[in-house]
Design an enzyme around this catalytic site. Structure first.
Site, PDB file in Angstrom:
ATOM      1  N   SER A 135       0.855  -1.191   0.000  1.00 30.16           N
ATOM      2  CA  SER A 135       0.000   0.000   0.000  1.00 30.16           C
ATOM      3  C   SER A 135       0.889   1.239   0.000  1.00 30.16           C
ATOM      4  CB  SER A 135      -0.885   0.008   1.255  1.00 30.16           C
ATOM      5  OG  SER A 135      -1.549   1.253   1.413  1.00 30.16           O
ATOM      6  N   TYR A 148      -3.265  -1.790   9.924  1.00 30.85           N
ATOM      7  CA  TYR A 148      -3.119  -1.988   8.483  1.00 30.85           C
ATOM      8  C   TYR A 148      -1.786  -1.426   8.000  1.00 30.85           C
ATOM      9  CZ  TYR A 148      -4.279  -1.837   3.495  1.00 30.85           C
ATOM     10  OH  TYR A 148      -4.271  -2.000   2.127  1.00 30.85           O
TER      11      TYR A 148
END
Length: 240
Positions: A135, A148
């Site tokens: 990400s 996350y």
């Protein structure tokens, strides 16, 4: 890599970016084995002609079951795409620690365990690829998503080290760093979102062009900001 005739094991392929990847890889001539947890989505993908293995990758038993299901298959590409987002914001109240455990396993432990379990299969192929989807938040974190961000950052560093270890083996290691993408995971995010199909297209393009990294969409700008000033990059992402 020319994808025609290749076999791809892609985790998390019944929704979001993964679903788009499954269709685009098939268009390129690849055979795709994918995974999913939601029975309705699994059934829908099977109805479209895909091989889908029901697998919960948030624990060791689920990962081991997946490895057993693909044992003996000639896998050319391992695409670790499955990920979980968990609410872990102390400003809202006390987070659920158990929920964090599952997300940590799915996002970080599962790709490591799958890579370990399939490395000899990948070595045996004339050419092979490991793709880890991290990400933009692996570079600089968002305050509302600490678990996350931590797992994706961990997977990023694992990927960098793995690439160095596998130099000269014929196994290509690619990191894909999406921005905020228009998926169910980001339904409550008001930021501008990239269409999942476009994100998938850029990941496939990175595989075909043997790139080390696919910095997708706004992640390109974040990478530039982080190279100039990590503090500047954090000042932007931490607000989200």
């Amino acid at each position: 890599m020319i994808l025609t005739g290749k076999t791809v094991l892609l985790t998390g392929g019944t929704n979001g970016i993964g679903r788009e990847l499954v269709f685009q890889l098939r268009t390129k001539g690849a055979t795709v084995i994918t995974t999913g947890r939601n029975p309705e989505r699994v059934a829908a993908m099977r109805a479209d002609g895909f091989e889908v293995i029901e697998a919960d990758l948030s624990n060791a038993a689920g990962v081991d079951a997946l490895l057993a299901a693909v044992a003996g298959r000639p896998i050319d590409v391992l695409l670790n795409n499955a990920g979980q987002l968990v609410d872990h914001d102390f400003r809202k109240g006390l987070p659920d620690a158990d929920a964090a455990d599952g997300a940590i396993y799915a996002n970080l432990n599962a790709p490591i365990r799958l890579t370990t379990g399939l490395i000899e299969v990948l070595r045996a192929r004339p050419e092979s690829v490991i793709v880890n989807v991290t990400s933009g938040l692996a570079i600089s974190p968002a305050a509302r998503q600490p678990v996350y961000c931590a797992t994706k950052s961990g997977l990023r560093f694992y990927t960098l080290a793995l690439r160095e270890q596998l130099k000269g083996t014929g196994i290509k290691v690619i990191e894909a760093l999406p921005p905020v993408v228009d998926t169910q995971m980001n339904d409550d995010n008001s930021m501008k979102k990239m269409p999942a199909a476009e994100c998938a297209r850029q990941i496939v393009d990175a595989i075909e062009k043997d790139r080390d990294e696919a910095n997708i969409g706004m992640t390109k700008a974040l990478r530039i900001a982080e190279s100039i000033s990590p503090a500047l990059a954090r000042s932007v992402t931490l607000r989200f």
